[in-house]
Design an enzyme around this catalytic site. Sequence first.
Site, PDB file in Angstrom:
ATOM      1  N   HIS A  71      -3.152  -7.784   1.211  1.00 22.94           N
ATOM      2  CA  HIS A  71      -2.939  -7.516   2.407  1.00 22.94           C
ATOM      3  C   HIS A  71      -3.056  -8.655   3.375  1.00 22.94           C
ATOM      4  CE1 HIS A  71      -4.057  -3.324   0.821  1.00 22.94           C
ATOM      5  NE2 HIS A  71      -3.108  -3.146   1.914  1.00 22.94           N
ATOM      6  N   GLU A 115       0.658   6.293  -5.621  1.00 23.04           N
ATOM      7  CA  GLU A 115       0.551   5.030  -5.894  1.00 23.04           C
ATOM      8  C   GLU A 115      -0.345   4.613  -7.090  1.00 23.04           C
ATOM      9  OE1 GLU A 115      -1.083   3.068  -2.293  1.00 23.04           O
ATOM     10  OE2 GLU A 115      -2.460   4.603  -1.741  1.00 23.04           O
ATOM     11  N   ASP A 142       0.455  -0.796  -4.739  1.00 24.74           N
ATOM     12  CA  ASP A 142      -0.502  -0.449  -5.861  1.00 24.74           C
ATOM     13  C   ASP A 142      -0.036   0.261  -7.102  1.00 24.74           C
ATOM     14  OD1 ASP A 142      -2.937  -1.029  -4.707  1.00 24.74           O
ATOM     15  OD2 ASP A 142      -2.364   0.557  -2.921  1.00 24.74           O
ATOM     16  N   CYS A 151       6.776   3.171   0.880  1.00 21.23           N
ATOM     17  CA  CYS A 151       6.210   2.317   2.135  1.00 21.23           C
ATOM     18  C   CYS A 151       5.824   1.045   1.613  1.00 21.23           C
ATOM     19  CB  CYS A 151       5.281   3.073   2.766  1.00 21.23           C
ATOM     20  SG  CYS A 151       3.830   3.803   1.864  1.00 21.23           S
TER      21      CYS A 151
HETATM   22  C1  PEP Z   1       1.033   0.239  -1.243  1.00 22.55           C
HETATM   23  O1  PEP Z   1       0.087   0.337  -1.976  1.00 22.55           O
HETATM   24  O2  PEP Z   1       2.347   0.139  -1.554  1.00 22.55           O
HETATM   25  C2  PEP Z   1       0.982   0.355   0.404  1.00 22.55           C
HETATM   26  C3  PEP Z   1       2.052   0.735   1.114  1.00 22.55           C
HETATM   27  O3  PEP Z   1      -0.520   0.605   0.701  1.00 22.55           O
HETATM   28  P1  PEP Z   1      -1.432  -0.662   0.841  1.00 22.55           P
HETATM   29  O4  PEP Z   1      -0.492  -1.784   0.805  1.00 22.55           O
HETATM   30  O5  PEP Z   1      -2.183  -0.706   2.303  1.00 22.55           O
HETATM   31  O6  PEP Z   1      -2.332  -0.489  -0.205  1.00 22.55           O
HETATM   32 MG    MG Z   2      -1.853   1.309  -1.408  1.00 21.94          MG
END
Ligand code: PEP
Ligand code: MG
Length: 591
Positions: free
Chosen positions: A199, A441, A465, A512
Amino acid sequence: MSGQLKGEKVFRGIAVSAGVCRGKVVVLHRARHAIAKRELSVDEIGAEVKRFEQSLVRTRQQITEIQRRVSTTMSSSEADIFDAHLLMLEDRVLIEEVIKIIREQSANADYAFHTASDRYIAVLEAVEDEYLRERASDLRDLTGRVLDNLLEVKDQFDLRHLKEPCILVGHDLSPSMTAQLDKKFVLGFVTDIGGKTSHTAILARSLDIPAVVGAKSISEELETGDYALLDGYNGTVIVNPTDQTLFEYGQLAKIKATLGEKLREVQHQPAVTLDGKAIHLSANIEDQHDVAAVTAHGAEGVGLFRTEFLFINRESLPTEEEQYTVYREVAAALKPDSVIIRTLDIGGDKFASHLQLAQEMNPFLGWRAIRFCLAQPELFRAQLRAILRASAEGNIRMMYPMISGLDELVQANAFVEKCKAELRAGKIPFDENLEIGAMIEIPSAVLVADTLAKRVKFFSIGSNDLIQYTLAADRTNEKVSHLYEPTHPAIIRLIKMTVDAAHANGIWCGVCGEIAGDPILAPLLVGLGVDELSAAPAVIDQVKYMIRRVKLAEARQLAEFALASESPTQILARCMEFARQNAPSLFDGKA
Ligand code: PEP
Ligand code: MG
């Protein structure tokens, strides 16, 4: 050590956020040592008490020095913070308690201080009085400083004290620290550890700050004041760049400026392939301030609102009212485009200091996202009510993170129904047709996607994920980054299975995760049948540029090739070849 770095020296890491910057380096604190209890012998105890007292003296000197430095740039109320710290440093009750632990338990000073101050912090946090509660965060700050001195952690740095633009260098930057970076002062950053979809990296792209992670021991080798050039395209940091290097980067800047112009031309054009297939291209955001970038980059609304950033870097939970205000503001600003609000995904690598969660051995496999929310009904209720209420004012959709199977989905949906019933009873308006989706995910969710698809209106694949859980490769760990392969055949098949399950049940499927914002991988996703791509605003233009230059029929062939291939590198090579052939200018200046 940097005194020895007279000539140019190149450090290599993982490129996580595009762009080049150069400037003075500021080195942040090194990795914090774990605080463990050590049993002292009787004759060590006196010296340990002395060591503790010296750390207090040292801390006092540092605070006074910082106070002196910032007094010219800060208001008196901000400078008062340091007075409060100095007073706490002289608190005899706390000091006596620490000395007592050292003597009675024959314990090391860092353990004793940590234990005593934690107890104090907990007491302060529990009191009604807001002023006293705020002192808990002062004490936490101060505790960090004293521990740095006891553990000899050098160069602890408070980001609020940056006065001129610089490149931050650190062992690690937490997502919460990254979220606080001020672009006025932070030109770019580089860390020893980290992965492309941590993140911290995601936030760098969102802030549009060039960044390199996984540069091994760079924080040990550089010193504050060194001069460096950071290349976020190729993942390098060049210290003391020569004139030749600076000249080459000048050329690169020209190439990128030309590309920038081309990208601006497509910004407000639709994301349609040459043979007419429209792809919904939306943006990932972290808070209401990102809305301007969504519009500026021509994204069609928001495909992922990571709401957890409203919960971190603060001392208490955001109320329903506060959340409602933010969600409504975003939805109203982007209306009639839709905004997909993801319910809270705390845990993993994102923590809220005020939630005081126990440390877990495997936080990514632990109490995270929907698991956490279902166990915290009051917290979940406040968020759901806020989202529902805001849905009356714009085009809001909602999705749950980390759904592992049907039970969680059914429970979450039941929770929403309860909140809706409450709102109806209170005659509080909301969108009765608000669409709810599930993030896909976790591999188990893919395998039961047909069941899930019957209970939701859309899927959004969280590839960040999905990749880490499928390949058992921690997304934040640079040591396994070679295993974290988006083009692994297992991942391609899982995406295809998810898309097929969605379409067979009449719902749409988006992606996403970070692969959606990678122009090299976007054609593959389109070819696999993905309907929507959601990515950081700063990369939307590139993805759109790419989509507008490919044919759906050819993207499908690419997907067929990937589905039949046995090799991640072969698939990646074919994707790169395809991307370079269709949109060569996107790759000018890339190593
Ligand atoms: C992902 O896991 O691809 C996602 C979009 O959520 P995050 O990156 O916030 O875990
Ligand atoms: Mg995620």
